[in-house]
Scaffold this active site. Sequence first.
Site, PDB file in Angstrom:
ATOM      1  N   HIS A  96       0.854  -1.192   0.000  1.00 54.64           N
ATOM      2  CA  HIS A  96       0.000   0.000   0.000  1.00 54.64           C
ATOM      3  C   HIS A  96       0.889   1.241   0.000  1.00 54.64           C
ATOM      4  O   HIS A  96       1.947   1.260   0.623  1.00 54.64           O
ATOM      5  CB  HIS A  96      -0.918  -0.024   1.230  1.00 54.64           C
ATOM      6  CG  HIS A  96      -1.981   1.018   1.167  1.00 54.64           C
ATOM      7  ND1 HIS A  96      -1.730   2.340   1.464  1.00 54.64           N
ATOM      8  CD2 HIS A  96      -3.282   0.949   0.805  1.00 54.64           C
ATOM      9  CE1 HIS A  96      -2.850   3.035   1.280  1.00 54.64           C
ATOM     10  NE2 HIS A  96      -3.800   2.220   0.885  1.00 54.64           N
ATOM     11  N   GLU A  98       0.744   3.885   1.582  1.00 56.03           N
ATOM     12  CA  GLU A  98       1.074   4.419   2.913  1.00 56.03           C
ATOM     13  C   GLU A  98       2.255   3.672   3.508  1.00 56.03           C
ATOM     14  O   GLU A  98       3.050   4.247   4.260  1.00 56.03           O
ATOM     15  CB  GLU A  98      -0.168   4.346   3.824  1.00 56.03           C
ATOM     16  CG  GLU A  98      -1.188   5.406   3.425  1.00 56.03           C
ATOM     17  CD  GLU A  98      -2.636   5.049   3.737  1.00 56.03           C
ATOM     18  OE1 GLU A  98      -2.888   4.109   4.510  1.00 56.03           O
ATOM     19  OE2 GLU A  98      -3.519   5.734   3.173  1.00 56.03           O
ATOM     20  N   GLU A 167      -4.086   2.196  -7.192  1.00 62.91           N
ATOM     21  CA  GLU A 167      -4.494   3.241  -6.262  1.00 62.91           C
ATOM     22  C   GLU A 167      -3.655   4.486  -6.498  1.00 62.91           C
ATOM     23  O   GLU A 167      -2.554   4.610  -5.944  1.00 62.91           O
ATOM     24  CB  GLU A 167      -4.302   2.773  -4.818  1.00 62.91           C
ATOM     25  CG  GLU A 167      -5.132   1.581  -4.433  1.00 62.91           C
ATOM     26  CD  GLU A 167      -5.436   1.572  -2.931  1.00 62.91           C
ATOM     27  OE1 GLU A 167      -6.612   1.491  -2.593  1.00 62.91           O
ATOM     28  OE2 GLU A 167      -4.499   1.683  -2.133  1.00 62.91           O
ATOM     29  N   SER A 211     -10.667   6.893  -2.866  1.00 60.56           N
ATOM     30  CA  SER A 211     -11.934   7.630  -2.720  1.00 60.56           C
ATOM     31  C   SER A 211     -13.088   6.981  -3.484  1.00 60.56           C
ATOM     32  O   SER A 211     -13.983   7.680  -3.954  1.00 60.56           O
ATOM     33  CB  SER A 211     -11.758   9.103  -3.121  1.00 60.56           C
ATOM     34  OG  SER A 211     -10.809   9.726  -2.266  1.00 60.56           O
TER      35      SER A 211
HETATM   36  P1  PGA Z   1      -9.759   5.682   0.456  1.00 58.25           P
HETATM   37  O1  PGA Z   1      -8.537   4.664   0.687  1.00 58.25           O
HETATM   38  O2  PGA Z   1     -10.905   4.871  -0.057  1.00 58.25           O
HETATM   39  O3  PGA Z   1     -10.032   6.254   1.832  1.00 58.25           O
HETATM   40  O4  PGA Z   1      -9.304   6.718  -0.511  1.00 58.25           O
HETATM   41  C1  PGA Z   1      -8.286   3.619  -0.228  1.00 58.25           C
HETATM   42  C2  PGA Z   1      -7.015   2.911   0.185  1.00 58.25           C
HETATM   43  O5  PGA Z   1      -6.065   3.576   0.611  1.00 58.25           O
HETATM   44  O6  PGA Z   1      -6.932   1.667   0.108  1.00 58.25           O
END
Ligand code: PGA
Length: 249
Positions: A96, A98, A167, A211
């Site tokens: 991911h 993050e 993403e 989102s």
């Molecule tokens: P979000 O996150 O739907 O809050 O944009 C998606 C993700 O990071 O997997």
Amino acid sequence: MSRRKLIAGNWKMNGSLAANQALVQDLLAGIGQPACDVAVCPPGAYLGQVQALLAGSQAIALGAQNVSQHENGAFTGDISATMLQDFGVRYVIVGHSERRQHQAETDVHVAIKVKRALSAGITPIVCVGETLREHDEGMTEFIVRRQLSAVIHLNGDDVGRIVVAYEPVWAIGTGKTATPAQAQAVHAVLRAQLKAATSQADDMRILYGGSMNAGNAAELLAQPDIDGGLIGGAALKAADFLKIVAAAR
Ligand code: PGA
């Protein structure tokens, strides 16, 4: 070509014993027999709790948010693929943005994690995506292909057993979604890259994340190469998540 869609909730570092219980109960009460596969990915500390809450459900599978690149041993704080397997985990989010950003995960770490997950019989959901700057500089295709290529390189033909999630980093948690056409274009690039690597590419699922919500899910999921969603914020509200599940058919 019959790809069953997958809607996976990424709870990120949210929840509590009480909140998880309420959320899972509401999901189970409302889900019925979904036309797609569904998974929830709670924080590692709650895997046992959510496994118990889901017990017996055919409709919702358990997922995790990360897996160690190591098999076992002196890796304080890590959770191995076999430990996830012990808790009945079926999917694990790998790479991911993050984690790439805050935990310095590289393409190589991600590729090794994929290998660990696959050898434990867990389906990795491999995240790829470009930052806003990369997007603005027209580097989207280059970045996502590079990220996926590391996974293909290390895993060879086994790559047919992964799920990919596109993403765009600029769309995560920002309320800015890629347009269906923008997302489809990137998904088509990823599909072509998978086709060059495995004969199973047409059966593989490529999810969109960033989102995705109850309002925009149907349009995104109608694109030919969008085979589901990885849902962050909207996965924390049962009603919203269930609407997205209902849109996936
Ligand atoms: P979000 O996150 O739907 O809050 O944009 C998606 C993700 O990071 O997997």
